[in-house]
Design a protein around this motif. Structure first.
Motif: not given
Length: 841
Positions: A1-5, A165-175, A262-264
């Protein structure tokens, strides 16, 4: 599971500056294993630009480029890369116009790849940056043209940061989500777990969605499951909602595209993206139907055996009677919990949508997904268990987003069928958790931990009555509750103590001898291999029978490879495949062995069809006995295969190819390792070379064969003409071996050696003559070996001359020649009696 912060932060408090590594570390505390961190791998300056003008310039290669003037900073200000406010940029796309706002990657920026951007001369111009497409930004797969902000419904000042603006500064963790914790396949579930780990405030998204009036007849839905699987209904919850007058051509917002990416999950269209978004958010899979394509109401039922249905991927599928289907008046329109149908899918022209959120039987969904090879995101959640009580909230959330993003109007109410049974209470006695985990927990700690996961606790005599929450189908007993207490209070409370092995236990005799056999063969230069236990019917008929008589084979109900649907009766086909594969890679001299089970059902015997027990209760003795009766014999065999040269050619030494002698040597090593008395006699096997086949016996019982493969069989498998093989029933060899065998002491007195030559009928095996001589010579005979087998001049037709080398020794004295001769003649006399052998003059 990928979770954008950024998504996670909507439902649980993240302290400013929290990194993906911090979130991973917190989730590891509650048992969610970290896998990876995903970002868009972008580096600025990437800004919003405005196309001022462009000139189209045809090129000699037939391509037309645009020489563009793009404003990348307000008038009078310096651009983010330190250059002028207007940059000249060469662009090959033609889907933009003067006045469009676009995303410009300035010199110094880095795009995913990595792909660094620099000013460069091309097509006769110095291109000072690049106008980016969605694919180049890592935002999607679209690459037909550059990304225009207006297509995403966005606007921003020229020169502003486009990454944020495009939300490209986000990160996602994968568990890594284990199969028993399906609730963690959602932002809702992971946010709750993060709150457990850190104490942060959790805001349940289910409670944030406005309630909707629902009734059983808001939209006609019927659950018609006349044949429940193992007593479980196809569906015990089914919610719908209708949204009308949608504009399906509207763009999906950039923030939603970025989070899905980011969530795949790739962006498809605004309507489909919303259903995927809510699935990730709440853990409830959603399906949307084009309402105008539906015919009548919905009926949920089991499929008819052989019924056909075309899924969204355009493939027509033959259904099984266990599959659950969603139907309208025309027939199936969806393979429940797995994939929808092509006739009612939402498309670019869809204006009215029926939203569905259902709770399906997990076992049926898991089997359907595997049967049809459709491992969808929805099936992955259903088969692990979802919250059956949030269907109405999920469709309301989808309707809300469709109204907000696609301009529709939601009907005031919806329909809901909710027959989910109430969870049974679990009695948790005081002290049980401490006894099971080995750590002292107070009653307050037990209560607080179980209440924190959503359990409803009531104090009863000597313990707690606990009703688990709806989203935790894995909590079915007090052991699972104890694990939750240990997990939430903290694994650090559990001491690290090495277990002490109970005394007097070790390997069984059979295990010890099997290991000893493998060690002996490996020590002699053989390589152990493990092959798949599957075979074709022809292979079982050829190697599973000695003389070609019919044999029975176990056929797999769900074979991994349809070309090998049977369980093997012999190890030799797998060894031949391994030898072929190694020789194709240049390893021409191969010496292999395998220890493995073979499956030998008796021809004509009915092994029954005992039903597998359900996993939520201990099977009865009768059930276990019925299962055992349905298992055919599965002895453990040893297979050996040698091909190539025993000794490589070298100066002064000719090459020596392998043959039956090498296979027999391997068999003798097995006898030595197990302590078995192995008898080798002339034999016959339909897959082995006539005259080069030995029958292997232990205690008078045939336990296997050794020899050389028929050249035709070797050629079929791309092997040389000479392939030495052996296979024996190792379980039978070990069972017949003397468990008290001991090494003989080395004699200290001189040995007396003599030769014995006898004439015997050519059909009599030399092993029978040797056995008779050995028995007749008595205890003084220390060693007997066949040194010559002569047939020719001086020997009568139909006879052969066998010469044995005999070595005699007494443990307490020096033998005389007369004593040795007497023992030899006694052996010859018994051989004459049993086999007709006569001493040769």
């Amino acid at each position: 599971m990928r979770v954008p912060l950024s998504w996670l932060a909507e439902y649980v408090e993240l302290v400013p500056g929290t990194t993906p590594e911090d979130v991973h570390a917190a989730l590891v505390k509650v048992g969610l294993e970290e896998e990876d961190v995903h970002t868009f791998e972008l580096q600025g300056p990437i800004v919003v630009g405005e196309v001022l003008e462009f000139v189209e310039e045809p090129q000699s290669n037939g391509k037309t480029i645009r020489w563009c003037q793009v404003r990348v900073a307000p008038d009078g200000e310096q651009a983010a890369d330190g250059g002028d406010a207007v940059h000249g940029i060469v662009c090959g796309a033609r889907n933009f116009f003067v006045g469009d706002k676009v995303v410009v990657t300035l010199p110094g920026a880095v795009l995913p790849g990595p792909f660094p951007i620099a000013a460069r001369k091309t097509y006769g111009h110095v291109s000072d940056g690049m106008i980016a497409s969605a694919r180049e930004l890592g935002l999607g797969d679209e690459h037909d043209g550059i990304l225009r902000l207006s297509t995403l419904g966005l606007d921003a000042p020229v020169g502003s940061d486009a990454i944020g603006l495009l939300g490209l500064d986000d990160a996602a963790i994968e568990i890594n989500v284990t199969p028993d914790r399906g609730y963690a396949f959602s932002i809702r579930g992971v946010a709750r777990e993060y709150a457990h780990a850190t104490g942060a405030v959790f805001r349940d998204p289910v409670e944030q969605t406005p309630a909707t009036d629902v009734s059983a007849d808001g939209f006609p839905v019927v659950i018609d499951d006349r044949a429940p699987l193992r007593g479980r209904l196809a569906s015990n919850a089914f919610a719908t909602r209708i949204v009308r007058d949608l504009d399906a051509s509207k763009p999906t917002p950039a923030w939603m595209i970025a989070r899905l990416k980011l969530a795949g999950i790739r962006s498809i269209s605004v309507l489909v993206d919303i259903t995927n978004y809510v699935m990730l958010e709440l853990g409830q899979p959603i399906h949307g139907y084009d309402l105008d394509a539906l015919r009548g109401g919905i009926v949920v039922r089991r499929a008819e055996q052989g019924e056909r249905f075309t899924t969204l991927d355009g493939k027509e599928r033959t259904l099984h009677a266990e599959d659950i289907v969603v139907t309208d008046d025309r027939g199936p329109i969806g393979l429940a919990g797995v994939m929808g149908g092509a006739e009612t899918e939402m498309g670019d022209t869809t204006a009215n949508v029926l939203i569905e959120a259902a709770h399906w039987d997990p076992v049926s969904i898991a089997r359907t997904a595997r049967r049809h090879k459709l491992p969808s995101e929805a099936a992955k959640r259903y088969e692990r268990g979802i919250d059956p009580t949030i269907g109405a909230v999920a469709v309301a959330r989808v309707a809300q987003l469709m109204v907000d993003l696609a301009g529709g109007t939601a009907d005031a109410g919806g329909s809901l069928i909710q027959t989910t049974p109430a969870r049974d209470a679990i009695v948790l006695p005081d002290g049980f958790v401490s006894q099971l985990i080995g750590v002292e927990y107070t009653n307050d700690e037990v209560h607080d931990a179980l209440a924190e996961i959503g359990g409803v606790l009531t104090r009863v005599d000597g313990g707690f009555s606990v009703v688990p929450p709806a989203w935790r189908p894995d909590l079915t007993g007090r052991e699972e509750l104890a694990e939750e207490v240990a997990r939430l209070v903290g694994y650090h409370r559990i001491p690290s103590v090495l277990p002490v092995a109970p005394p007097g236990r070790g390997l069984t005799r059979s295990q010890r001898l099997r290991r000893q056999t493998a060690d002996v063969l490996a020590g002699a230069g053989s390589t152990e291999v493990l092959s798949f236990p599957f075979a074709t019917e022809a292979e079982n008929a050829r190697f599973g029978s000695v003389d070609g008589s019919p044999v029975a084979s176990v056929r797999l109900a769900n074979a991994l490879d349809q070309s090998t649907p049977y369980l093997r009766r012999s190890l030799l086909p797998g060894l031949m495949a391994a030898a072929k594969r190694n020789r194709s890679r240049g390893l021409v001299d191969v010496d292999l062995f395998e220890l493995g089970l073979v499956f030998l059902p008796e021809l004509g015997r009915d092994y029954g069809s005992a039903e597998l027990p359900v996993g939520d209760a201990k099977p009865s003795d009768e059930t276990l006995a019925a299962l055992d009766a349905g298992i055919p014999p599965q002895p453990r065999h040893l297979g050996v295969l040698l091909v190539g040269e025993r000794i490589a050619k070298q100066p002064g030494q000719a090459a020596e190819p392998v043959g039956i002698v090498d296979a027999l040597d391997a068999v003798r090593r097995v006898a030595l390792a197990t302590g078995a008395e192995l008898e080798i006699v002339q034999g016959a096997h339909q897959a082995l070379h006539p005259g080069r086949t030995a029958e292997l016996r232990v205690g008078g019982r045939v336990v296997g064969y050794a020899g050389e493969l028929l050249p035709a069989i070797a050629e079929e498998n791309d092997l040389p003409r000479v392939v030495a093989v052996a296979e024996l029933d190792l379980d039978a060899v070990i069972a017949a071996a003397d468990p008290a065998v001991e090494a003989s002491p080395i004699g200290t007195f001189p040995a007396a050696t003599q030769d014995l030559s006898v004439l015997v009928d050519a059909a009599v095996p030399a092993a029978e003559v040797a056995a008779a001589v050995r028995e007749g010579a008595g205890e003084l005979l220390e060693h007997l070996g066949l040194v010559d087998d002569y047939r020719g001049q001086g020997v009568p037709e139909g006879s052969k001359s066998l010469t044995f080398a005999l070595r005699f020794r007494a443990p307490d004295r020096t033998l005389t020649a007369a004593e040795a001769s007497e023992a030899k003649l006694a052996g010859a006399a018994l051989a004459a009696e049993r086999t007709g052998a006569a001493i040769r003059d």
